[in-house]
Design a protein around this motif. Sequence first.
Motif, PDB file in Angstrom:
ATOM      1  N   GLU A 254     -38.797  46.470 -31.277  1.00  0.00           N
ATOM      2  CA  GLU A 254     -38.887  45.018 -31.487  1.00  0.00           C
ATOM      3  C   GLU A 254     -38.000  44.591 -32.648  1.00  0.00           C
ATOM      4  O   GLU A 254     -37.321  43.560 -32.568  1.00  0.00           O
ATOM      5  CB  GLU A 254     -40.338  44.628 -31.757  1.00  0.00           C
ATOM      6  N   ARG A 255     -37.984  45.385 -33.729  1.00  0.00           N
ATOM      7  CA  ARG A 255     -37.137  45.039 -34.873  1.00  0.00           C
ATOM      8  C   ARG A 255     -35.664  45.076 -34.478  1.00  0.00           C
ATOM      9  O   ARG A 255     -34.890  44.174 -34.826  1.00  0.00           O
ATOM     10  CB  ARG A 255     -37.394  46.011 -36.031  1.00  0.00           C
TER      11      ARG A 255
ATOM     12  N   HIS B 155     -34.829  42.016 -32.397  1.00  0.00           N
ATOM     13  CA  HIS B 155     -34.789  40.800 -33.216  1.00  0.00           C
ATOM     14  C   HIS B 155     -33.469  40.703 -33.961  1.00  0.00           C
ATOM     15  O   HIS B 155     -32.781  39.657 -33.924  1.00  0.00           O
ATOM     16  CB  HIS B 155     -35.961  40.833 -34.201  1.00  0.00           C
TER      17      HIS B 155
ATOM     18  N   ARG C 182     -43.684  50.658 -42.155  1.00  0.00           N
ATOM     19  CA  ARG C 182     -44.746  49.654 -42.059  1.00  0.00           C
ATOM     20  C   ARG C 182     -44.221  48.226 -42.032  1.00  0.00           C
ATOM     21  O   ARG C 182     -44.895  47.322 -41.522  1.00  0.00           O
ATOM     22  CB  ARG C 182     -45.699  49.806 -43.252  1.00  0.00           C
TER      23      ARG C 182
ATOM     24  N   ASP D 147     -40.094  41.236 -45.566  1.00  0.00           N
ATOM     25  CA  ASP D 147     -41.275  41.642 -46.320  1.00  0.00           C
ATOM     26  C   ASP D 147     -41.020  42.923 -47.117  1.00  0.00           C
ATOM     27  O   ASP D 147     -41.815  43.286 -47.981  1.00  0.00           O
ATOM     28  CB  ASP D 147     -42.490  41.812 -45.405  1.00  0.00           C
TER      29      ASP D 147
ATOM     30  N   ARG E 191     -42.544  44.682 -41.304  1.00  0.00           N
ATOM     31  CA  ARG E 191     -42.243  43.938 -40.074  1.00  0.00           C
ATOM     32  C   ARG E 191     -40.780  43.542 -40.035  1.00  0.00           C
ATOM     33  O   ARG E 191     -40.134  43.620 -38.988  1.00  0.00           O
ATOM     34  CB  ARG E 191     -43.125  42.696 -39.980  1.00  0.00           C
ATOM     35  N   ARG E 192     -40.241  43.115 -41.189  1.00  0.00           N
ATOM     36  CA  ARG E 192     -38.853  42.679 -41.266  1.00  0.00           C
ATOM     37  C   ARG E 192     -38.182  43.333 -42.484  1.00  0.00           C
ATOM     38  O   ARG E 192     -37.964  42.695 -43.510  1.00  0.00           O
ATOM     39  CB  ARG E 192     -38.778  41.147 -41.378  1.00  0.00           C
TER      40      ARG E 192
END
Length: 574
Positions: free
Chosen positions: A356-357, A360, A215, A282, A217-218
């Motif tokens: 996406e992670r 990044h 879950r 997070d 994001r980062r």
Amino acid sequence: MYTASTAFLDALDAAGVSYLFVNLGSDHPGLVEALAEARAHGRRVPAVITCPNEMVALSAAQGHAQVSGQAQAVIVHVECGTQSLAGAVHNVAKARVPVLIFAGASPFTQFGEMTGSRNEFIQWIQDVHDQRGLVRGYMKYDNEIRTGRNVKQLTWRALQFAQSDPKGPVYLMGAREVMEEEVPEVAADVADWAPIAPAALPPGAVGELLDDLKRARRPLVVTSYLGRNIRAVGALQRLVGRLGIAVLESVPNAVNLPHDDPMYQGCQWNEPVQNPLLAEADLVLVLDSDVPWIPTVSRPRADARIWHIDVDPLKEQMPLWSIPARRVFRAHVETVLDQLSHLADAIGLDAGQFAERRSHYTALHEARRVRLRRLEARPSDNRITAEYLTAAIRAHVDDDTLVLNEGITNYPVVVNHIAPRRAGQMLNSGGGNLGWAGGAAIGAKLADPKRTVIAMTGDGSYMFSQPSTVHWMARQYRTPFLHVVFNNRGWRAPRYSTLAVHPQGYASRSDDIGVAFDPPPDYSAIAAAAGGAFAAKVETADALEPAIAAGLDAVKREGRAAVLDVWLPHLMEG
């Protein structure tokens, strides 16, 4: 004659101890006789490594255990030798390295009542109230051998403590009369004292953690010593690559993730700035770390969910310690990572959802690589920077090279610019006492003679390492290594510490704050005199590459140690 000393040596051999790093004294006649008797009859016992300095002995045992994973033994002389182990006791305790330390004790009879009774004046002077108490605060286990009839069981119990997580040093002592005792051979099996099996996460926690990782994001992993277990590195690499999780090393003691992995985001030490990865994350998963961040300058954001999984989550040797983790488990990290991967397989987790992670963190990884390469540029004034020196050494590091990092204020420089690409390629002491690398290099070479060992140390660390002992031993036991001294003419760490507290104080404006050794000793000449080492003083960038090549040629082709005394900008600059 089968004595308690014979039984002790047999117990060590049966437990897999290969070497005795010894500094013998008047309390060891029983051991000396048992060793001689074993050699005379061809009975196998651990090999004896004579160590003229006790701290070097323990550092060598630590280096061997760090490479081999197997506890080794150190034998020292009563309470004097115990105290001379000095700060190496701190290192093995803080690094959680398994080592068995045995010290003799002054005889407890004085009129010839038993074999080994007092016959030298020193034995009254060395009789102290609580010899074990000198090191008890650092030991996982300490005991006194009171009879040779159970010495094997006592030794194996000590090693069971040493090699059970969290691992660490153990201490035994025995008086002369006890170690001389004639005893029957005991039929016992070392397998009955097996180390405690690795601990796993409860099944429900595995699912909860995987859900949190999915879950987020980062998500960010912070670790310091996961890489002491080489297998855990591969397990971490598989998981973070699949799920797109960043990895940040905090004060790394080992290679926790290969530096060419796109999820690797660097290391943090004492930098007085907020780490941007911690500020962004997070979800923070702390795995095997004593100091995941320094809260006065850098910490996770207030709403971050924090998990802490560690072989020692309570930090039992640290009176003051806490992080705001709401999920805390004592567990074996390799086992936990395998649990997570197996659950991901079982539920058919789609790695594509984390693209996406991965993108990044890959971009951040590449930007960091470019910044580091700029720092390695050859200085225009022909001086040598720490970054340029480390990059020049990196060019000679292959898969069979082990780098020992005791750079102190240059710790992060060595980590960043050696940029190890495989597990087990770099180690440090895991503690805060200086002088580990010289002895550790000897132990590492004994553990794996085929490896090229390069020790990179500050000049202060070099002097702490007892170089005359280290280089005598390196020649005596054919354990050549390259020792690179970062010579900034003093202790830079106290200066940095003072400036951090008093940035505009009197010390900030002083040219002499009592931390310089200028002019310095001739460091490489010490090694040449003590052990015939190749010696070179390197003061310009032009001279650096030829000196490195010559030093490594001495190590690899001639079989002798080499010391490069490399002059960096003075500690009072910058």
